[in-house]
Design an enzyme around this catalytic site. Structure first.
Site, PDB file in Angstrom:
ATOM      1  CG  ASP A   8      -1.397 -37.814 -15.086  1.00  0.00           C
ATOM      2  OD1 ASP A   8      -1.599 -38.660 -13.930  1.00  0.00           O
ATOM      3  OD2 ASP A   8      -0.198 -38.160 -15.274  1.00  0.00           O
ATOM      4  CG  ASP A  10       2.869 -38.505 -10.098  1.00  0.00           C
ATOM      5  OD1 ASP A  10       3.270 -37.613  -9.487  1.00  0.00           O
ATOM      6  OD2 ASP A  10       2.197 -38.907  -9.379  1.00  0.00           O
ATOM      7  NE  ARG A  55       3.664 -48.407  -8.579  1.00  0.00           N
ATOM      8  CZ  ARG A  55       2.969 -46.839  -8.825  1.00  0.00           C
ATOM      9  NH1 ARG A  55       3.597 -45.842  -8.187  1.00  0.00           N
ATOM     10  NH2 ARG A  55       2.183 -46.545  -9.605  1.00  0.00           N
TER      11      ARG A  55
END
Length: 253
Positions: A8, A10, A55
């Protein structure tokens, strides 16, 4: 047999959420003349919504509910584009560093012929910015980079991992994922990939049931990693030999 490590980005390769995306969002808000501000705890709560645009969209539904859906969509697009500009500037200034042990583990894996890949649902521009500034030789480092444009669904949906597996032409049991969040862990496990978790400021309280091992970070010789749950860490650092050992314990190969 372990043939590839899938990372991954972030929160895993670097603390990009707290020190990068959060700061860049706040700059974008200010540029647009808004007084909105995400401090560290507030941004942590919004991280429950996967994906920067998603978001931002949900945030605007709470603070700008008077806008028509089309107006909010346009504002999301403009704010997110501005945020990305600020994020890249932060990268250029060296404001976002790799997490402990990341560069060491990548070099260890590369020297031993292990294939490396990325599975993230952040934008490719953000991925490239981090890699180019923190890992100058990254063009030859990763066999596959799966990012936001490659999957329609966000983690914990396994789609991005399935895309990466297909491009690697490997079975799930031939890979090991390295994640930092519950959503990331769930995505990798749903794709059938054994997973090691390195927690960060925002994810240390997540539920990591099912992970092979949960550690504080990957560790450095002078700053050892700490075992939190799952398989124990036998040395100060998470190195390739340790990952192979953990993988063999569940794969039997």
């Amino acid at each position: 047999m372990l043939k590839a490590l899938i990372f991954d980005v972030d929160g895993t390769l670097a603390d990009t959420e707290r020190d990068g995306h959060r700061v860049a969002f706040n700059h974008a808000f200010a540029d647009a003349g808004h007084e909105w501000h995400w401090d560290v705890p507030t941004y942590g709560r919004w991280l429950d919504v996967a994906g920067g645009k998603q978001r931002l969209s949900q945030f605007l539904q709470t603070v700008a509910s008077e806008l028509l859906p089309s107006e909010r969509a346009n504002l999301v697009a403009s704010l997110h584009a501005r945020k990305t500009e600020h994020y890249l500037r932060l990268m250029d200034r060296g404001g976002i560093l790799l997490r402990p042990g990341v560069a060491r583990l990548l070099a260890d894996a590369r020297c031993n012929g292990m294939r490396l890949a990325i599975a993230t649902t952040t934008t490719r521009a953000n991925v490239d910015a981090l890699l180019q500034r923190s890992l100058p030789d990254s063009a030859d480092l990763f066999s596959v980079i799966g990012a936001a444009d490659d999957a329609q669904r966000m983690k914990p949906d396994p789609e991005i991992y399935q895309v990466v597996l297909e491009q690697l032409r490997l079975a799930p049991h031939e890979c090991l994922a390295i994640e930092d969040s519950e959503a990331g862990l769930r995505a990798a496990l749903a794709a059938g990939i054994p997973t090691v978790v390195t927690v960060n400021h925002y994810t240390r309280t997540h539920d990591f049931a099912g992970a092979l091992a949960v550690v504080s970070d990957l560790g450095e010789p002078d700053a050892p990693a700490q075992s939190i749950a799952g398989a124990a860490l036998r040395g100060p650092c998470v190195d390739l030999a340790q990952l192979v050992e953990w993988h063999q314990a569940v794969s039997g190969v």
